[in-house]
Design an enzyme around this catalytic site. Structure first.
Site, mmCIF file in Angstrom:
data_model
loop_
_atom_site.group_PDB
_atom_site.id
_atom_site.type_symbol
_atom_site.label_atom_id
_atom_site.label_comp_id
_atom_site.label_asym_id
_atom_site.label_seq_id
_atom_site.Cartn_x
_atom_site.Cartn_y
_atom_site.Cartn_z
ATOM 1 C CD GLU A 279 29.491 42.997 31.198
ATOM 2 O OE1 GLU A 279 30.855 42.014 31.475
ATOM 3 O OE2 GLU A 279 30.423 43.633 32.388
ATOM 4 N NE ARG B 286 34.588 44.020 31.068
ATOM 5 C CZ ARG B 286 35.731 44.212 30.131
ATOM 6 N NH1 ARG B 286 36.229 44.755 29.622
ATOM 7 N NH2 ARG B 286 36.732 43.701 31.878
ATOM 8 C CB SER C 15 30.435 41.093 36.005
ATOM 9 O OG SER C 15 31.269 40.726 36.129
#
Length: 340
Positions: A332, A163, A240
């Site tokens: 994130e 990520r 998320s």
């Protein structure tokens, strides 16, 4: 390149939060993106689909360049694979849908992810066992430091990891287009993710028609409120909110699921959040924000809220996990003008 009157950035983000931009430029070509950035005399924020941003209630004090470039093309290579070139402003799920409709597998597990194509290498987008890093060949970048366009920057130079990439959190390198290598056939990538394999009724590692895998992924994402729907507040999110932490084995709770991550282990953030006492639908300030009613990893806007409300909830969850397990969760999304 089209200047637009001052705009509340809430209208350009999937969270539907964020204050005004002083100036907004809609850029419909790569050249216009470069020109808008190059000529701005104030701070610049480059914005695509707004699906991975938390923008402060104060907004942005300078120019927002909204990347709205379009175009994609495919090229069959001598080995039978296909080189897919996509402009940064293309809607990502529309790109996935088009490749599947064209009988090309490889991207189907990344179905339903909101946002624009240019963001996919920045975040090294991944889902259901597939990451962009596996498919990315190279990108074209505008380098703000030198004022030049760098063509065909290899994926290997981008520091792609879980990520993240060397492009994340920077404002001096802007993705203009991406190139991806697809296998060239109509089957999916090997099905690695256990939940998806169960849904498809196959063993891990098997392949299925790409269109079948895409529909299964979309079904799973809808069940978690991860496919955009203006009528469903569970989809008013940035996806998320926390990444799955990677820790030493000794730091992992005994009962927590885990996956190998080099010499360490990766833990599911959702499991940590749930076992720290946060249930689906857990409300933040005034009920204006809450954990999704479908999936605790998504922080959602229920209407009438603010970025400040969302950050209060995010801190509550982060601090609760830290107090329970001694593990820090990292956000994130990119935080614009604000921080946890």
């Amino acid at each position: 390149m089209r200047p637009v009157p001052p705009t509340e950035l809430a209208s350009l983000t999937t969270l539907r939060l964020g204050g005004p931009a002083r100036r907004l430029v809609e850029a419909t070509t790569a050249e216009a993106v470069v020109e808008a950035i190059r000529t701005a005399d104030d701070p610049v924020l480059v914005l695509g689909g707004g699906s991975n941003l938390v923008v402060d209630d104060a907004g942005w004090p300078g120019t927002v360049v909204h990347v709205a470039t379009t175009g994609r093309r495919t090229e069959r290579r001598p080995d039978g694979s296909v080189l897919l070139t996509v402009e940064a402003g293309e809607d990502w799920d529309a790109v996935v849908a088009a490749t599947v409709a064209d009988g090309l597998g490889g991207l189907e597990c990344l179905s339903g992810i909101p946002g624009r194509t240019g963001a996919t290498p920045v975040q090294n987008v991944g889902a259901y066992g597939v990451e962009i890093a596996e498919l990315l060949v190279d990108v074209d970048l505008y380098d703000r430091r030198t004022g030049t366009v760098r063509a065909h920057v290899p994926a290997a130079d981008l520091g792609l990891a879980y990520r993240t990439s060397t492009l994340k959190g920077r404002d001096d390198a802007v993705v203009l287009r991406v190139r991806l290598a697809l296998p060239g056939g109509g089957d999916s990538a090997p099905i690695r993710y256990a939940e998806l394999a169960r849904t498809l009724g196959v063993q891990a590692g098997e392949r299925v028609p790409a269109a079948v895998a895409r529909e299964a992924v979309l079904e799973l994402r809808r069940g978690k409120g991860m496919v955009l729907d203006a009528a469903d507040h569970d989809t008013w999110s940035a996806g998320s909110f926390f990444t799955n932490p990677v820790v030493d084995e000794a730091a992992a709770p005994d009962s927590a699921p885990r996956w190998p991550a080099g010499e360490r282990v990766k833990l599911p953030a959702a499991w940590l959040i749930q076992h720290a006492g946060f249930a689906r639908g857990h409300a933040g300030p005034g009920g204006r924000v809450a954990l999704s009613t479908k999936h605790v990893l998504a922080l959602t806007h229920r209407g009438g809220g603010s970025a400040a409300d969302l950050l209060v909830l995010a801190r509550e969850v982060r601090d609760g996990v830290r107090a329970t397990f001694g593990i820090d969760l990292a956000p994130e999304p990119v935080l614009v003008g604000c921080r946890l």
